[in-house]
Design a protein around this motif. Structure first.
Motif, PDB file in Angstrom:
ATOM      1  N   ARG A 157       3.383  30.029  82.164  1.00  0.00           N
ATOM      2  CA  ARG A 157       2.650  28.942  82.831  1.00  0.00           C
ATOM      3  C   ARG A 157       1.291  28.709  82.188  1.00  0.00           C
ATOM      4  NH1 ARG A 157       4.682  26.977  87.574  1.00  0.00           N
ATOM      5  NH2 ARG A 157       6.528  28.056  88.373  1.00  0.00           N
ATOM      6  N   ALA A 158       0.616  29.779  81.807  1.00  0.00           N
ATOM      7  CA  ALA A 158      -0.680  29.618  81.145  1.00  0.00           C
ATOM      8  C   ALA A 158      -0.516  28.930  79.795  1.00  0.00           C
ATOM      9  CB  ALA A 158      -1.353  30.977  80.975  1.00  0.00           C
ATOM     10  N   HIS A 159       0.529  29.290  79.064  1.00  0.00           N
ATOM     11  CA  HIS A 159       0.765  28.655  77.760  1.00  0.00           C
ATOM     12  C   HIS A 159       1.128  27.182  77.944  1.00  0.00           C
ATOM     13  CE1 HIS A 159       2.854  27.760  73.926  1.00  0.00           C
ATOM     14  NE2 HIS A 159       1.933  28.558  73.441  1.00  0.00           N
ATOM     15  N   SER A 160       1.914  26.878  78.976  1.00  0.00           N
ATOM     16  CA  SER A 160       2.279  25.482  79.223  1.00  0.00           C
ATOM     17  C   SER A 160       1.051  24.647  79.573  1.00  0.00           C
ATOM     18  CB  SER A 160       3.301  25.405  80.361  1.00  0.00           C
ATOM     19  OG  SER A 160       4.517  26.022  79.993  1.00  0.00           O
ATOM     20  N   ARG A 161       0.075  25.240  80.230  1.00  0.00           N
ATOM     21  CA  ARG A 161      -1.125  24.513  80.625  1.00  0.00           C
ATOM     22  C   ARG A 161      -2.185  24.501  79.533  1.00  0.00           C
ATOM     23  NH1 ARG A 161      -3.559  23.662  85.652  1.00  0.00           N
ATOM     24  NH2 ARG A 161      -1.418  23.167  86.272  1.00  0.00           N
ATOM     25  N   TYR A 162      -2.382  25.641  78.863  1.00  0.00           N
ATOM     26  CA  TYR A 162      -3.520  25.771  77.958  1.00  0.00           C
ATOM     27  C   TYR A 162      -3.162  26.138  76.512  1.00  0.00           C
ATOM     28  CZ  TYR A 162      -6.195  25.753  82.302  1.00  0.00           C
ATOM     29  OH  TYR A 162      -6.743  25.416  83.511  1.00  0.00           O
ATOM     30  N   GLY A 163      -1.896  26.278  76.210  1.00  0.00           N
ATOM     31  CA  GLY A 163      -1.493  26.674  74.870  1.00  0.00           C
ATOM     32  C   GLY A 163      -1.738  25.605  73.827  1.00  0.00           C
ATOM     33  N   THR A 164      -1.840  26.033  72.576  1.00  0.00           N
ATOM     34  CA  THR A 164      -2.059  25.091  71.481  1.00  0.00           C
ATOM     35  C   THR A 164      -0.928  24.076  71.374  1.00  0.00           C
ATOM     36  OG1 THR A 164      -3.199  26.826  70.242  1.00  0.00           O
ATOM     37  CG2 THR A 164      -2.478  24.897  68.998  1.00  0.00           C
ATOM     38  N   ALA A 165       0.298  24.551  71.457  1.00  0.00           N
ATOM     39  CA  ALA A 165       1.474  23.684  71.358  1.00  0.00           C
ATOM     40  C   ALA A 165       2.474  24.114  72.424  1.00  0.00           C
ATOM     41  CB  ALA A 165       2.088  23.771  69.967  1.00  0.00           C
ATOM     42  N   PRO A 166       2.357  23.583  73.651  1.00  0.00           N
ATOM     43  CA  PRO A 166       3.267  23.981  74.729  1.00  0.00           C
ATOM     44  C   PRO A 166       4.733  23.814  74.344  1.00  0.00           C
ATOM     45  CG  PRO A 166       1.440  22.706  75.608  1.00  0.00           C
ATOM     46  CD  PRO A 166       1.324  22.637  74.118  1.00  0.00           C
ATOM     47  N   LEU A 167       5.553  24.729  74.816  1.00  0.00           N
ATOM     48  CA  LEU A 167       6.967  24.739  74.468  1.00  0.00           C
ATOM     49  C   LEU A 167       7.738  23.687  75.259  1.00  0.00           C
ATOM     50  CD1 LEU A 167       7.445  28.616  74.651  1.00  0.00           C
ATOM     51  CD2 LEU A 167       7.179  27.259  72.559  1.00  0.00           C
ATOM     52  N   ASP A 168       8.824  23.175  74.653  1.00  0.00           N
ATOM     53  CA  ASP A 168       9.744  22.324  75.398  1.00  0.00           C
ATOM     54  C   ASP A 168      10.699  23.208  76.194  1.00  0.00           C
ATOM     55  OD1 ASP A 168      11.495  23.364  73.511  1.00  0.00           O
ATOM     56  OD2 ASP A 168      11.758  21.484  72.422  1.00  0.00           O
ATOM     57  N   GLN A 169      11.664  22.587  76.885  1.00  0.00           N
ATOM     58  CA  GLN A 169      12.556  23.366  77.740  1.00  0.00           C
ATOM     59  C   GLN A 169      13.321  24.423  76.953  1.00  0.00           C
ATOM     60  OE1 GLN A 169      12.947  23.094  81.356  1.00  0.00           O
ATOM     61  NE2 GLN A 169      13.604  25.130  80.705  1.00  0.00           N
ATOM     62  N   GLU A 170      13.813  24.051  75.788  1.00  0.00           N
ATOM     63  CA  GLU A 170      14.530  25.026  74.960  1.00  0.00           C
ATOM     64  C   GLU A 170      13.622  26.182  74.574  1.00  0.00           C
ATOM     65  OE1 GLU A 170      17.077  25.288  70.741  1.00  0.00           O
ATOM     66  OE2 GLU A 170      16.111  23.406  71.360  1.00  0.00           O
ATOM     67  N   GLY A 171      12.380  25.874  74.245  1.00  0.00           N
ATOM     68  CA  GLY A 171      11.435  26.922  73.880  1.00  0.00           C
ATOM     69  C   GLY A 171      11.086  27.820  75.044  1.00  0.00           C
ATOM     70  N   ARG A 172      10.941  27.237  76.240  1.00  0.00           N
ATOM     71  CA  ARG A 172      10.614  28.061  77.412  1.00  0.00           C
ATOM     72  C   ARG A 172      11.775  28.983  77.766  1.00  0.00           C
ATOM     73  NH1 ARG A 172       8.582  23.044  79.014  1.00  0.00           N
ATOM     74  NH2 ARG A 172      10.205  22.731  80.603  1.00  0.00           N
ATOM     75  N   ASP A 173      12.988  28.460  77.690  1.00  0.00           N
ATOM     76  CA  ASP A 173      14.150  29.321  77.911  1.00  0.00           C
ATOM     77  C   ASP A 173      14.219  30.413  76.847  1.00  0.00           C
ATOM     78  OD1 ASP A 173      14.967  27.942  80.164  1.00  0.00           O
ATOM     79  OD2 ASP A 173      16.416  26.692  79.087  1.00  0.00           O
ATOM     80  N   GLY A 174      13.900  30.032  75.609  1.00  0.00           N
ATOM     81  CA  GLY A 174      13.902  31.019  74.527  1.00  0.00           C
ATOM     82  C   GLY A 174      12.879  32.109  74.743  1.00  0.00           C
ATOM     83  N   TYR A 175      11.722  31.746  75.292  1.00  0.00           N
ATOM     84  CA  TYR A 175      10.697  32.747  75.580  1.00  0.00           C
ATOM     85  C   TYR A 175      11.183  33.745  76.621  1.00  0.00           C
ATOM     86  CZ  TYR A 175       6.574  34.978  77.490  1.00  0.00           C
ATOM     87  OH  TYR A 175       5.689  35.926  77.954  1.00  0.00           O
ATOM     88  N   VAL A 176      11.772  33.243  77.692  1.00  0.00           N
ATOM     89  CA  VAL A 176      12.280  34.136  78.742  1.00  0.00           C
ATOM     90  C   VAL A 176      13.361  35.056  78.174  1.00  0.00           C
ATOM     91  CG1 VAL A 176      13.379  34.259  81.007  1.00  0.00           C
ATOM     92  CG2 VAL A 176      11.709  32.460  80.540  1.00  0.00           C
ATOM     93  N   ALA A 177      14.225  34.501  77.319  1.00  0.00           N
ATOM     94  CA  ALA A 177      15.275  35.322  76.699  1.00  0.00           C
ATOM     95  C   ALA A 177      14.681  36.367  75.766  1.00  0.00           C
ATOM     96  CB  ALA A 177      16.253  34.423  75.938  1.00  0.00           C
ATOM     97  N   ASP A 178      13.646  36.003  75.007  1.00  0.00           N
ATOM     98  CA  ASP A 178      12.993  36.970  74.120  1.00  0.00           C
ATOM     99  C   ASP A 178      12.417  38.135  74.924  1.00  0.00           C
ATOM    100  OD1 ASP A 178      13.547  35.462  71.863  1.00  0.00           O
ATOM    101  OD2 ASP A 178      11.535  34.593  71.704  1.00  0.00           O
ATOM    102  N   THR A 179      11.722  37.812  75.990  1.00  0.00           N
ATOM    103  CA  THR A 179      11.083  38.882  76.773  1.00  0.00           C
ATOM    104  C   THR A 179      12.108  39.764  77.471  1.00  0.00           C
ATOM    105  OG1 THR A 179      10.839  37.476  78.745  1.00  0.00           O
ATOM    106  CG2 THR A 179       9.016  37.483  77.153  1.00  0.00           C
ATOM    107  N   ALA A 180      13.312  39.234  77.695  1.00  0.00           N
ATOM    108  CA  ALA A 180      14.358  40.046  78.314  1.00  0.00           C
ATOM    109  C   ALA A 180      14.712  41.237  77.437  1.00  0.00           C
ATOM    110  CB  ALA A 180      15.601  39.191  78.575  1.00  0.00           C
ATOM    111  N   ARG A 181      14.602  41.076  76.131  1.00  0.00           N
ATOM    112  CA  ARG A 181      14.886  42.188  75.210  1.00  0.00           C
ATOM    113  C   ARG A 181      13.933  43.353  75.492  1.00  0.00           C
ATOM    114  NH1 ARG A 181      16.045  43.386  69.638  1.00  0.00           N
ATOM    115  NH2 ARG A 181      15.822  45.645  69.512  1.00  0.00           N
ATOM    116  N   ILE A 182      12.676  43.055  75.655  1.00  0.00           N
ATOM    117  CA  ILE A 182      11.677  44.092  75.916  1.00  0.00           C
ATOM    118  C   ILE A 182      11.889  44.692  77.299  1.00  0.00           C
ATOM    119  CG2 ILE A 182       9.205  44.566  76.110  1.00  0.00           C
ATOM    120  CD1 ILE A 182       8.753  42.190  74.200  1.00  0.00           C
ATOM    121  N   ALA A 183      12.195  43.836  78.279  1.00  0.00           N
ATOM    122  CA  ALA A 183      12.392  44.324  79.650  1.00  0.00           C
ATOM    123  C   ALA A 183      13.537  45.322  79.721  1.00  0.00           C
ATOM    124  CB  ALA A 183      12.651  43.142  80.581  1.00  0.00           C
ATOM    125  N   ARG A 184      14.611  45.046  79.019  1.00  0.00           N
ATOM    126  CA  ARG A 184      15.745  45.988  79.025  1.00  0.00           C
ATOM    127  C   ARG A 184      15.335  47.330  78.428  1.00  0.00           C
ATOM    128  NH1 ARG A 184      18.380  41.327  77.125  1.00  0.00           N
ATOM    129  NH2 ARG A 184      19.636  40.325  78.749  1.00  0.00           N
TER     130      ARG A 184
END
Length: 288
Positions: A157-184
């Motif tokens: 949410r902070a990146h979507s509001r204040y990031g240099t280049a906010p992600l589109d829907q595909e990018g936001r889903d990709g971010y959540v999927a990336d972080t899932a690797r670390i969470a596991r």
């Protein structure tokens, strides 16, 4: 690229070094070399969304929001209050958190795995009884999931509001999927992999959340009494206001925080953008 005047360049370098030392700690320079310059495969390629989010100055806003949101779970808050030393050594805790994020996002696989193992070892020793009498353990997969959800929702949410280049829907889903690797790797058995699943998981935790005295005390400490010199208090206040404005409306009353939609959409949003751009400017590498 236009070169900065020598005086401005020197000021920028000093400010950047000061911010980096606060965030990364005394070992920051050595760790930065180890993370960014050491050879070896990484968990995430340079084009992955997690690198865009975790490498952006908006993380300063997201990190503070994450701490406020995480405090609403009584068992997670009990573990923080009893074991993290966040009041006695807040900068040490920040440095450890930033190292975890940097090593797992940007570092060689060996560095990332070593960091994960250290964290899991620490978690194994964090256990006790909350003020309401319930036992807690930092290794509990359910609590690990809550901490993970609050963090990645806040960073996104902070990146979507204040990031240099906010992600589109595909990018936001990709971010959540990336972080899932670390969470596991940390012990979360089934982390979300899309933004929609992230939102649903957060909603599912709401019946467990409440504003305990410990949570409200933490909010006061983080927002009103940070261990900072006077010169840094004004920009930090802007950062804090931006973090509060990104909290969901339902999270405000339990922490005794106001909801001022008009002010938040105008003055606070502008102030958050200003302070984030300022951090980005002082932290930028010098022109070659």
């Amino acid at each position: 690229m236009v070169s900065l005047p020598a005086g401005v360049s020197d000021l920028r370098a000093r400010l950047g070094a000061g911010v980096f030392e606060k965030v990364a700690g005394a070992e920051g320079p050595q760790r930065r070399v180890r993370i960014h310059e050491a050879p070896g495969p990484r968990w995430f390629g340079e084009d992955r969304p997690i690198r865009a989010v975790h490498g952006d100055a908006s993380m300063f806003v997201g990190g503070l929001r994450a701490l406020l949101l995480q405090s609403l779970h009584p068992l997670a808050m009990a573990g923080v209050a009893g074991h993290s030393g966040y009041r006695g050594d807040p900068w040490g805790r920040l440095a450890r958190t930033s190292y975890f994020l940097a090593s797992t996002t940007f570092g060689p696989e060996a560095e990332a795995r070593a960091t994960i193992e250290r964290i899991r070892s620490v978690h194994a020793a964090v256990r006790g009884t909350a003020p309401d009498g319930r036992p807690y353990s930092a290794s509990d997969p359910h609590l690990l999931e809550w901490v993970h959800l609050a963090e990645i929702d806040s960073f996104l949410r902070a990146h979507s509001r204040y990031g240099t280049a906010p992600l589109d829907q595909e990018g936001r889903d990709g971010y959540v999927a990336d972080t899932a690797r670390i969470a596991r790797e940390l012990g979360v058995p089934d982390p979300p992999e899309t933004e929609a699943d992230l939102a649903a998981r957060l909603e599912g935790f709401r019946p467990e959340l409440e504003g305990t005295p410990e949570a409200r005390s933490t909010a006061r400490f983080l927002l009103l009494n940070p261990p900072l010199p006077l010169v840094a208090r004004a920009p930090y206040a802007l950062l804090a206001a931006a973090a509060v404005a990104l909290l969901p409306r339902w999270a405000r009353p339990p922490l005794h925080l106001p909801y001022l939609p008009l002010v938040e959409q105008t003055a606070v949003r502008a102030a958050g953008g200003l302070v984030t751009r300022g951090i980005r400017w002082v932290m930028a590498p010098p022109a070659r």
